[in-house]
Design a protein around this motif. Structure first.
Motif, mmCIF file in Angstrom:
data_model
loop_
_atom_site.group_PDB
_atom_site.id
_atom_site.type_symbol
_atom_site.label_atom_id
_atom_site.label_comp_id
_atom_site.label_asym_id
_atom_site.label_seq_id
_atom_site.Cartn_x
_atom_site.Cartn_y
_atom_site.Cartn_z
ATOM 1 N N THR A 137 0.830 -1.205 0.000
ATOM 2 C CA THR A 137 0.000 0.000 0.000
ATOM 3 C C THR A 137 0.866 1.257 0.000
ATOM 4 O O THR A 137 1.941 1.283 0.601
ATOM 5 N N ASN A 138 0.378 2.283 -0.686
ATOM 6 C CA ASN A 138 1.034 3.594 -0.618
ATOM 7 C C ASN A 138 0.122 4.623 0.047
ATOM 8 O O ASN A 138 0.300 5.827 -0.128
ATOM 9 N N ASN A 139 -0.835 4.125 0.819
ATOM 10 C CA ASN A 139 -1.719 5.015 1.580
ATOM 11 C C ASN A 139 -1.021 5.342 2.905
ATOM 12 O O ASN A 139 -1.350 4.801 3.963
ATOM 13 N N TYR A 140 -0.038 6.242 2.825
ATOM 14 C CA TYR A 140 0.789 6.541 3.992
ATOM 15 C C TYR A 140 -0.018 7.193 5.113
ATOM 16 O O TYR A 140 0.274 6.985 6.294
ATOM 17 N N GLU A 141 -1.018 7.965 4.738
ATOM 18 C CA GLU A 141 -1.853 8.604 5.753
ATOM 19 C C GLU A 141 -2.557 7.554 6.610
ATOM 20 O O GLU A 141 -2.566 7.640 7.841
ATOM 21 N N GLN A 184 10.232 7.753 10.913
ATOM 22 C CA GLN A 184 10.514 9.100 10.424
ATOM 23 C C GLN A 184 10.132 9.247 8.953
ATOM 24 O O GLN A 184 9.614 10.288 8.532
ATOM 25 N N TRP A 185 10.395 8.219 8.144
ATOM 26 C CA TRP A 185 10.043 8.249 6.721
ATOM 27 C C TRP A 185 8.531 8.378 6.560
ATOM 28 O O TRP A 185 8.050 9.187 5.756
ATOM 29 N N LEU A 186 7.771 7.613 7.326
ATOM 30 C CA LEU A 186 6.310 7.685 7.261
ATOM 31 C C LEU A 186 5.798 9.035 7.761
ATOM 32 O O LEU A 186 4.832 9.581 7.217
ATOM 33 N N GLN A 187 6.446 9.573 8.782
ATOM 34 C CA GLN A 187 6.084 10.904 9.276
ATOM 35 C C GLN A 187 6.240 11.945 8.177
ATOM 36 O O GLN A 187 5.366 12.802 7.970
ATOM 37 N N HIS A 188 7.358 11.878 7.456
ATOM 38 C CA HIS A 188 7.617 12.834 6.373
ATOM 39 C C HIS A 188 6.553 12.722 5.283
ATOM 40 O O HIS A 188 6.031 13.749 4.802
ATOM 41 N N LYS A 189 6.207 11.499 4.892
ATOM 42 C CA LYS A 189 5.190 11.304 3.858
ATOM 43 C C LYS A 189 3.824 11.797 4.333
ATOM 44 O O LYS A 189 3.064 12.401 3.570
ATOM 45 N N TYR A 190 3.501 11.527 5.575
ATOM 46 C CA TYR A 190 2.230 11.972 6.154
ATOM 47 C C TYR A 190 2.123 13.495 6.099
ATOM 48 O O TYR A 190 1.081 14.050 5.734
ATOM 49 N N ASN A 191 3.208 14.172 6.436
ATOM 50 C CA ASN A 191 3.202 15.634 6.430
ATOM 51 C C ASN A 191 3.152 16.201 5.017
ATOM 52 O O ASN A 191 2.548 17.254 4.784
ATOM 53 N N LYS A 195 0.069 18.475 4.563
ATOM 54 C CA LYS A 195 0.584 19.835 4.766
ATOM 55 C C LYS A 195 0.576 20.200 6.249
ATOM 56 O O LYS A 195 0.148 21.277 6.664
ATOM 57 N N THR A 196 1.050 19.252 7.064
ATOM 58 C CA THR A 196 1.071 19.439 8.512
ATOM 59 C C THR A 196 2.505 19.321 9.019
ATOM 60 O O THR A 196 3.442 19.090 8.249
ATOM 61 N N SER A 197 2.671 19.454 10.319
ATOM 62 C CA SER A 197 3.987 19.296 10.949
ATOM 63 C C SER A 197 3.915 18.229 12.038
ATOM 64 O O SER A 197 4.497 18.378 13.111
ATOM 65 N N PHE A 198 3.189 17.161 11.751
ATOM 66 C CA PHE A 198 3.055 16.051 12.701
ATOM 67 C C PHE A 198 4.424 15.467 13.047
ATOM 68 O O PHE A 198 5.284 15.305 12.185
ATOM 69 N N GLU A 199 4.621 15.158 14.331
ATOM 70 C CA GLU A 199 5.818 14.461 14.787
ATOM 71 C C GLU A 199 5.401 13.311 15.688
ATOM 72 O O GLU A 199 4.530 13.468 16.546
ATOM 73 N N TRP A 200 6.033 12.165 15.495
ATOM 74 C CA TRP A 200 5.762 11.024 16.361
ATOM 75 C C TRP A 200 6.149 11.348 17.800
ATOM 76 O O TRP A 200 7.235 11.869 18.051
#
Length: 231
Positions: A137-141, A184-191, A195-200
């Motif tokens: 899957t590429n549904n990173y969100e 971290q890679w998934l966090q970057h894709k999610y953001n 268009k957010t600044s989510f951090e784990w």
């Protein structure tokens, strides 16, 4: 349906003069973690305190710990780890595996300059196709949202502050860097998508150290080498 894990209070032993709002050890003259050494000591202390906080044998037997494993395309010079697979399980000594989560991940194109190493690693290690793999899957969100929900149960309560700890996941020490990199890679894709600044709010900790402190709490201390064999 997953059962709710028991909340366990954690009281870290302070070894500096200040803690941040989450109970993390900070420097005497700064609001930042001391340095890499201090942060690693903080993580190790967190493992010990999680086990000690269980108190009774029954609490320890029924406490839930979350274990993570990943496979990646490669590791780049920028310390990026494009993921191909992730698995998380919720485990207790009393019940064994209580819940498991698994996904293959379509990380897109292999980073420029890393095709040879990615192909070599796939052939000698995980055997996962690097492209056109239909279960991936590429549904990173959705990946991030699912894992956020799952790992909420991995938090403990810090008695020093009354606030929750970060989400806590465990793996072998030699996989910690890779697993942190995958999150971290998934966090970057999610953001990128949102268009957010989510951090784990998450720590990846040493599974062997966890086994060591669990055995020590029961009066049957195993060596770290023996813990390696059990993990």
């Amino acid at each position: 349906k997953r059962s709710q894990s028991q909340t366990i209070a954690v009281t870290p032993r302070p070894y500096n003069q200040k803690v941040d709002p989450l109970g993390r050890i900070v420097a005497n003259t700064s609001n930042e973690i001391d340095d890499d050494c201090g942060r690693e000591e903080y993580r190790d202390k967190m493992v010990e305190c999680c086990v000690k906080a269980c108190g009774t044998r029954d609490q320890l037997m029924n406490a839930s710990f979350f274990i993570v494993a990943t496979n990646v395309m490669c590791r780049t010079d920028k310390m990026e780890f494009p993921p191909l697979e992730i698995g998380i399980c919720q485990y207790s000594i009393a019940s064994g595996i209580k819940f498991s989560y698994h996904e293959f991940i379509d990380a897109g194109k292999v980073p420029l300059g890393y095709m040879h190493s990615a192909k070599d690693w796939a052939e000698t290690s995980h055997k996962i196709p690097l492209s056109d793999f239909y279960p991936a899957t590429n549904n990173y969100e959705k990946l991030v949202e699912d894992m956020k929900q799952i790992l909420e149960e991995s938090r403990f309560t810090n008695q020093m502050t009354g606030k929750p700890t970060p989400m806590l996941v465990f793996c072998r020490e030699d996989a910690i860097e890779q697993n942190r990199g995958v999150f971290q890679w998934l966090q970057h894709k999610y953001n990128e998508i949102n268009k957010t600044s989510f951090e784990w709010d998450l720590e990846v900790l040493d599974l062997v150290l966890l086994l060591y402190y669990i055995s020590k709490s029961g009066g049957h201390t195993i060596s770290m080498a023996a813990g390696e064999g059990m993990s």
